[in-house]
Design a protein around this motif. Sequence first.
Motif, PDB file in Angstrom:
ATOM      1  N   UNK A 103      70.450  44.050  87.411  1.00 45.55           N
ATOM      2  CA  UNK A 103      69.274  43.567  86.679  1.00 45.55           C
ATOM      3  C   UNK A 103      68.344  42.790  87.607  1.00 45.55           C
ATOM      4  N   UNK A 104      68.909  41.938  88.445  1.00 49.38           N
ATOM      5  CA  UNK A 104      68.098  41.149  89.384  1.00 49.38           C
ATOM      6  C   UNK A 104      67.387  42.074  90.358  1.00 49.38           C
ATOM      7  N   UNK A 105      68.093  43.071  90.877  1.00 52.60           N
ATOM      8  CA  UNK A 105      67.483  44.013  91.818  1.00 52.60           C
ATOM      9  C   UNK A 105      66.331  44.758  91.160  1.00 52.60           C
ATOM     10  N   UNK A 106      66.527  45.205  89.914  1.00 55.07           N
ATOM     11  CA  UNK A 106      65.439  45.913  89.209  1.00 55.07           C
ATOM     12  C   UNK A 106      64.243  45.001  89.003  1.00 55.07           C
ATOM     13  N   UNK A 113      58.709  43.471  90.346  1.00 50.85           N
ATOM     14  CA  UNK A 113      57.761  42.460  90.800  1.00 50.85           C
ATOM     15  C   UNK A 113      57.052  42.924  92.067  1.00 50.85           C
ATOM     16  N   UNK A 114      57.811  43.437  93.018  1.00 49.22           N
ATOM     17  CA  UNK A 114      57.228  43.932  94.260  1.00 49.22           C
ATOM     18  C   UNK A 114      56.249  45.070  94.011  1.00 49.22           C
ATOM     19  N   UNK A 115      56.613  45.995  93.133  1.00 48.01           N
ATOM     20  CA  UNK A 115      55.724  47.110  92.811  1.00 48.01           C
ATOM     21  C   UNK A 115      54.431  46.622  92.179  1.00 48.01           C
ATOM     22  N   UNK A 116      54.519  45.640  91.283  1.00 46.70           N
ATOM     23  CA  UNK A 116      53.303  45.138  90.635  1.00 46.70           C
ATOM     24  C   UNK A 116      52.410  44.411  91.637  1.00 46.70           C
TER      25      UNK A 116
END
Length: 68
Positions: free
Chosen positions: A29-32, A37-40
Amino acid sequence: MTDVTDRIGNVTRQRYEQLVTQAKELIAQVARAQFALGDSILRRPQVLRRRVGQRGGAEGEVAGPGPA
């Protein structure tokens, strides 16, 4: 009574397996969340840089959103 070999530390092997499974799910869940966040952030328009003297910012300072 539970045999000593059926325990890992102070928990039963079954409980240990449950804890490991739960920990793996939480890590996923943390990785997703981090990737989302990085993608946004990558899709966000490029941040403008302030010029010297503009609103007292230093040269090359990243212009972020104003006060909340």
